[in-house]
Design a protein around this motif. Structure first.
Motif, short mmCIF file in Angstrom:
data_model
loop_
_atom_site.label_atom_id
_atom_site.label_comp_id
_atom_site.label_asym_id
_atom_site.label_seq_id
_atom_site.Cartn_x
_atom_site.Cartn_y
_atom_site.Cartn_z
N MET A 160 37.60 33.54 40.72
CA MET A 160 39.02 33.23 40.55
C MET A 160 39.92 34.37 41.00
O MET A 160 41.04 34.14 41.48
CB MET A 160 39.33 32.85 39.10
CG MET A 160 38.76 31.52 38.67
SD MET A 160 39.38 30.97 37.05
CE MET A 160 38.66 32.22 35.97
N GLY A 161 39.47 35.62 40.84
CA GLY A 161 40.29 36.74 41.26
C GLY A 161 40.56 36.71 42.75
O GLY A 161 41.70 36.87 43.20
N ALA A 162 39.51 36.51 43.55
CA ALA A 162 39.69 36.42 44.99
C ALA A 162 40.49 35.18 45.37
O ALA A 162 41.32 35.22 46.29
CB ALA A 162 38.32 36.40 45.67
N THR B 130 29.24 33.70 44.01
CA THR B 130 30.60 33.49 44.48
C THR B 130 31.48 34.63 43.99
O THR B 130 31.19 35.25 42.94
CB THR B 130 31.17 32.16 43.98
OG1 THR B 130 31.21 32.16 42.55
CG2 THR B 130 30.37 30.98 44.48
N PRO B 131 32.55 34.91 44.78
CA PRO B 131 32.99 34.19 45.97
C PRO B 131 32.34 34.72 47.24
O PRO B 131 31.80 35.82 47.27
CB PRO B 131 34.49 34.48 45.99
CG PRO B 131 34.57 35.90 45.51
CD PRO B 131 33.51 35.99 44.43
N HIS C 85 37.61 50.02 41.93
CA HIS C 85 36.17 50.21 41.77
C HIS C 85 35.74 50.23 40.31
O HIS C 85 34.62 49.81 39.98
CB HIS C 85 35.73 51.49 42.49
CG HIS C 85 35.79 51.37 43.98
ND1 HIS C 85 34.88 50.65 44.71
CD2 HIS C 85 36.69 51.86 44.88
CE1 HIS C 85 35.18 50.70 45.99
NE2 HIS C 85 36.28 51.43 46.13
N TYR C 86 36.59 50.69 39.44
CA TYR C 86 36.27 50.71 38.01
C TYR C 86 35.99 49.30 37.50
O TYR C 86 35.05 49.06 36.72
CB TYR C 86 37.44 51.33 37.24
CG TYR C 86 37.23 51.47 35.75
CD1 TYR C 86 36.52 52.56 35.24
CD2 TYR C 86 37.75 50.55 34.85
CE1 TYR C 86 36.35 52.71 33.86
CE2 TYR C 86 37.58 50.70 33.48
CZ TYR C 86 36.88 51.77 33.00
OH TYR C 86 36.70 51.93 31.63
N LEU C 87 36.81 48.35 37.92
CA LEU C 87 36.63 46.97 37.45
C LEU C 87 35.31 46.39 37.93
O LEU C 87 34.68 45.60 37.21
CB LEU C 87 37.81 46.11 37.94
CG LEU C 87 39.18 46.50 37.38
CD1 LEU C 87 40.27 45.69 38.04
CD2 LEU C 87 39.23 46.34 35.87
N ALA C 88 34.90 46.76 39.14
CA ALA C 88 33.64 46.23 39.68
C ALA C 88 32.42 46.93 39.11
O ALA C 88 31.40 46.29 38.84
CB ALA C 88 33.65 46.34 41.20
N SER C 89 32.50 48.24 38.93
CA SER C 89 31.30 49.00 38.57
C SER C 89 31.15 49.25 37.08
O SER C 89 30.05 49.51 36.60
CB SER C 89 31.30 50.35 39.30
OG SER C 89 32.40 51.14 38.87
N THR C 90 32.26 49.15 36.32
CA THR C 90 32.20 49.45 34.89
C THR C 90 32.49 48.24 34.02
O THR C 90 31.77 47.99 33.05
CB THR C 90 33.19 50.59 34.55
OG1 THR C 90 32.89 51.72 35.39
CG2 THR C 90 33.08 51.01 33.11
N LEU C 91 33.53 47.49 34.33
CA LEU C 91 33.84 46.30 33.53
C LEU C 91 32.89 45.14 33.83
O LEU C 91 32.27 44.58 32.92
CB LEU C 91 35.28 45.86 33.78
CG LEU C 91 35.70 44.53 33.14
CD1 LEU C 91 35.65 44.60 31.61
CD2 LEU C 91 37.09 44.11 33.61
N PHE D 294 31.27 38.73 51.36
CA PHE D 294 30.98 38.33 49.99
C PHE D 294 31.27 39.48 49.06
O PHE D 294 31.50 40.60 49.51
CB PHE D 294 29.55 37.79 49.84
CG PHE D 294 28.46 38.78 50.11
CD1 PHE D 294 27.92 39.54 49.07
CD2 PHE D 294 27.94 38.96 51.39
CE1 PHE D 294 26.90 40.45 49.31
CE2 PHE D 294 26.91 39.87 51.63
CZ PHE D 294 26.40 40.61 50.59
N GLU D 295 31.28 39.22 47.76
CA GLU D 295 31.68 40.10 46.67
C GLU D 295 33.20 39.98 46.45
O GLU D 295 33.98 40.07 47.39
CB GLU D 295 31.30 41.56 46.89
CG GLU D 295 29.81 41.84 46.81
CD GLU D 295 29.24 41.67 45.40
OE1 GLU D 295 29.99 41.79 44.42
OE2 GLU D 295 28.02 41.43 45.29
N THR D 296 33.57 39.78 45.19
CA THR D 296 34.96 39.53 44.83
C THR D 296 35.89 40.61 45.35
O THR D 296 36.92 40.33 45.98
CB THR D 296 35.11 39.41 43.30
OG1 THR D 296 34.41 38.26 42.86
CG2 THR D 296 36.57 39.29 42.91
N GLY D 297 35.56 41.87 45.05
CA GLY D 297 36.45 42.95 45.47
C GLY D 297 36.61 43.00 46.98
O GLY D 297 37.73 43.19 47.49
#
Length: 220
Positions: free
Chosen positions: A15-17, A53-54, A99-105, A64-67
């Protein structure tokens, strides 16, 4: 023919993407896919080798990958103002939160939904979820401080990390006791992103697809 095709499953991290595509005003179509299928859509598999996804098919190929999808789209539509550009003194902070959101959250959010990815035994799954939630409490405290000046990471203008964060915090189950209200700045942030017309449109599309699947007759 649209410029982009978004491979997407309803009510997922995608949904973010999806929100960034909509907010940027991109010309795109959604190709709804099923996750954890023994027979994945071949076009989806070609775009996303792990069938997650996405994934995005566009004029430059697939991503691919949201970020990666969100940043790729946002940088391709600079007039939308969703990126802190190189040369801006805030660029480092932008990359930090991205990157924090992808790697930590995100890894601990996944554990709350799919501990079976890591352990098959129910008792070990429960222990893993409990440990993950303890880590998430620290993550939320960090994000709560970051959003003090809000409502977004950079004041009044949302950027890519805001969509990636808010389209996860819509799931109350990822918070201790299933309640976001212990984090007023994150709650304000979620409300501000979810009030945006572009986000309302994509959430309605995800809800419609999710409802359609629930109501579809079971295949024999």
């Amino acid at each position: 023919m649209p410029d982009y095709t978004l491979y997407c499953a309803p009510d997922t991290y995608a949904m973010g993407a999806h929100a960034v595509l909509e907010e940027a005003g991109a010309d795109y179509a959604v190709h709804w896919v099923h996750l954890f299928s023994d027979n994945p859509d071949p076009d989806f598999l070609a775009a996303s080798p792990h069938c997650r996804t996405p994934a995005l098919k566009g004029p430059d190929g697939t991503v691919f990958e949201t970020g990666a999808v969100a940043l790729y789209v946002a940088e391709g539509h600079p007039k939308a103002g969703l990126v802190i550009p190189p040369g801006d003194p805030r660029r480092g902070t932008f990359l930090q939160w991205f990157h924090y959101l992808a790697s930590t959250l995100q890894p601990d959010v996944i554990i709350q939904y799919h501990p079976e990815f890591y352990h098959s035994e129910p008792d070990r799954q429960a222990a893993l979820k409990a440990a993950s939630m303890q880590r998430l409490k620290g993550v939320y405290q960090t994000l709560e401080r970051a959003l003090e000046g809000g409502p977004f990471f950079f004041g009044s203008q949302p950027t890519v990390p805001d969509y990636i964060l808010a389209l996860q915090t819509v799931w109350d189950v990822i918070f201790p006791e299933g309640d976001i209200t212990a984090y007023p700045n994150i709650s304000r942030h979620r409300a501000a992103i979810c009030a945006r017309p572009a986000v309302q449109r994509i959430r309605a599309a995800h809800e419609a697809e999710y409802t359609r699947r629930r109501q579809a007759p079971a295949s024999k």
